[in-house]
Scaffold this motif. Structure first.
Motif, short mmCIF file in Angstrom:
data_model
loop_
_atom_site.label_atom_id
_atom_site.label_comp_id
_atom_site.label_asym_id
_atom_site.label_seq_id
_atom_site.Cartn_x
_atom_site.Cartn_y
_atom_site.Cartn_z
N ASP A 78 6.01 4.42 5.21
CA ASP A 78 6.92 3.42 5.81
C ASP A 78 6.99 2.14 4.96
O ASP A 78 7.80 1.26 5.21
CB ASP A 78 6.52 3.09 7.26
CG ASP A 78 5.08 2.66 7.42
OD1 ASP A 78 4.22 3.09 6.61
OD2 ASP A 78 4.79 1.89 8.36
N HIS A 79 6.15 2.05 3.93
CA HIS A 79 6.17 0.89 3.03
C HIS A 79 6.82 1.21 1.68
O HIS A 79 7.48 0.37 1.10
CB HIS A 79 4.74 0.37 2.82
CG HIS A 79 4.13 -0.14 4.09
ND1 HIS A 79 3.96 -1.48 4.36
CD2 HIS A 79 3.71 0.53 5.19
CE1 HIS A 79 3.43 -1.61 5.57
NE2 HIS A 79 3.27 -0.41 6.09
N HIS A 107 0.85 -1.20 0.00
CA HIS A 107 0.00 0.00 0.00
C HIS A 107 0.88 1.24 0.00
O HIS A 107 2.09 1.16 0.00
CB HIS A 107 -1.01 -0.01 1.15
CG HIS A 107 -0.40 -0.01 2.54
ND1 HIS A 107 0.27 -1.08 3.05
CD2 HIS A 107 -0.37 0.95 3.50
CE1 HIS A 107 0.67 -0.80 4.27
NE2 HIS A 107 0.31 0.42 4.58
N ASP A 136 -0.46 -4.35 6.78
CA ASP A 136 -0.99 -3.63 7.95
C ASP A 136 -2.43 -4.01 8.27
O ASP A 136 -3.10 -3.35 9.06
CB ASP A 136 -0.91 -2.11 7.72
CG ASP A 136 0.53 -1.60 7.81
OD1 ASP A 136 1.45 -2.44 7.93
OD2 ASP A 136 0.73 -0.39 7.76
N TYR A 187 3.72 -6.58 9.06
CA TYR A 187 4.77 -5.58 8.81
C TYR A 187 5.17 -4.92 10.13
O TYR A 187 6.33 -4.62 10.35
CB TYR A 187 4.25 -4.55 7.81
CG TYR A 187 5.32 -3.68 7.21
CD1 TYR A 187 6.23 -4.19 6.29
CD2 TYR A 187 5.42 -2.32 7.54
CE1 TYR A 187 7.21 -3.38 5.71
CE2 TYR A 187 6.39 -1.50 6.96
CZ TYR A 187 7.28 -2.04 6.05
OH TYR A 187 8.25 -1.24 5.48
N HIS A 188 4.18 -4.69 10.97
CA HIS A 188 4.44 -4.13 12.29
C HIS A 188 4.21 -5.22 13.32
O HIS A 188 3.09 -5.66 13.53
CB HIS A 188 3.51 -2.94 12.57
CG HIS A 188 3.63 -1.86 11.53
ND1 HIS A 188 4.62 -0.90 11.55
CD2 HIS A 188 2.90 -1.63 10.40
CE1 HIS A 188 4.49 -0.10 10.49
NE2 HIS A 188 3.45 -0.52 9.78
ZN LIG Z 1 2.66 0.48 7.94
#
Ligand SMILES: [Zn+2]
Length: 237
Positions: free
Chosen positions: A69-70, A65, A176, A217-218
């Motif tokens: 941060d991606h 997306h 996410d 991802y997190h």
């Molecule tokens: Zn993220």
């Protein structure tokens, strides 16, 4: 960290936390999924090398997306790897190629950043406009990368958010759509999810999949099924 046949979870520090881009491996080279924040290029490259892989073997980059941060290192990677294919869902593509403003990092929010950071951010947005064509990924698409994967469109966190499902390993790359918080699996983060009802209904697309583990991802790897959580989060829908 090797989290299964053909799947390597990378770890990059991000503020007090860390994020987890993924490398898929097969005879056709490496597929990188997400790229970290834009000042983390060296950390990303080091993480690939620490995993025993050569950054020059990255043949394609999938963006789950549009969030910074991606996609942060996408311009730098695209410059270093001009032959690598770029892929994302059409719901976020116009943002990732710089033709539409970001959903969350709006001009107003960028204006609130420290001045030096604002400049960096503007440069980053300009670099997005110079990317080569990005190929669209659609819900239900299958690809052979990493031993086989399926694209699942899970809008809500952003309009074009996708998860990737690897049936051979019953592994969900949740991006996410799910998080690991203090060792527990959790739903999308409400503060960063503009359309929470849609993000929750997107979870319904995952509910019939056999899933043995989830990489977020997190928060990283959750070794277990997400179905109890999905059931409780979608009960009221
Ligand atoms: Zn993220």
């Amino acid at each position: 960290m090797n989290i299964g046949h053909n799947v390597i979870a990378l770890t990059i520090p991000l503020g007090p936390s860390e994020v987890h881009p993924v490398l898929l491996k097969d005879e056709d080279g490496l597929t990188l999924i997400d790229t970290g924040m834009f000042d983390q290029y060296d950390a990303l490259i080091q993480a690939v090398k620490d995993a025993g892989e050569a950054p020059s073997d990255i043949k394609r980059i999938i963006l789950t997306h549009q969030d910074t941060d991606h996609i942060g290192n996408l311009p730098a990677l695209a410059r270093e790897l001009p032959d690598a294919g770029l892929f994302t869902h059409p719901g976020d593509l116009p943002v990732i190629n710089g033709s539409q403003p970001m959903l969350k990092m709006t001009p107003e929010r960028i204006a609130q950043l420290p001045e030096a950071r604002q400049e960096e951010f503007q440069q980053f947005l300009e670099q997005l406009k110079q990317l080569k064509d990005i190929t669209e990924l659609h819900d239900g698409d299958h690809f052979p990368w990493g031993g086989g994967l399926e694209i699942i469109h899970t809008p809500g966190h952003t309009p074009g958010h996708i998860c990737l499902y690897l049936p051979e390993q019953e592994l969900l790359l949740a991006a996410d759509e799910l998080r690991v918080v203090d060792g527990n699996l959790a739903g999308p983060w409400d503060a960063a999810t503009p359309d929470m009802p849609l993000a929750l209904s997107s979870l319904l697309k995952l509910k019939d999949l056999p899933i043995r583990s989830v990489l977020c991802y997190h928060g990283g790897l959750y070794e277990g099924s997400p179905q109890t959580l999905i059931k409780s989060l979608t009960e009221a829908l």
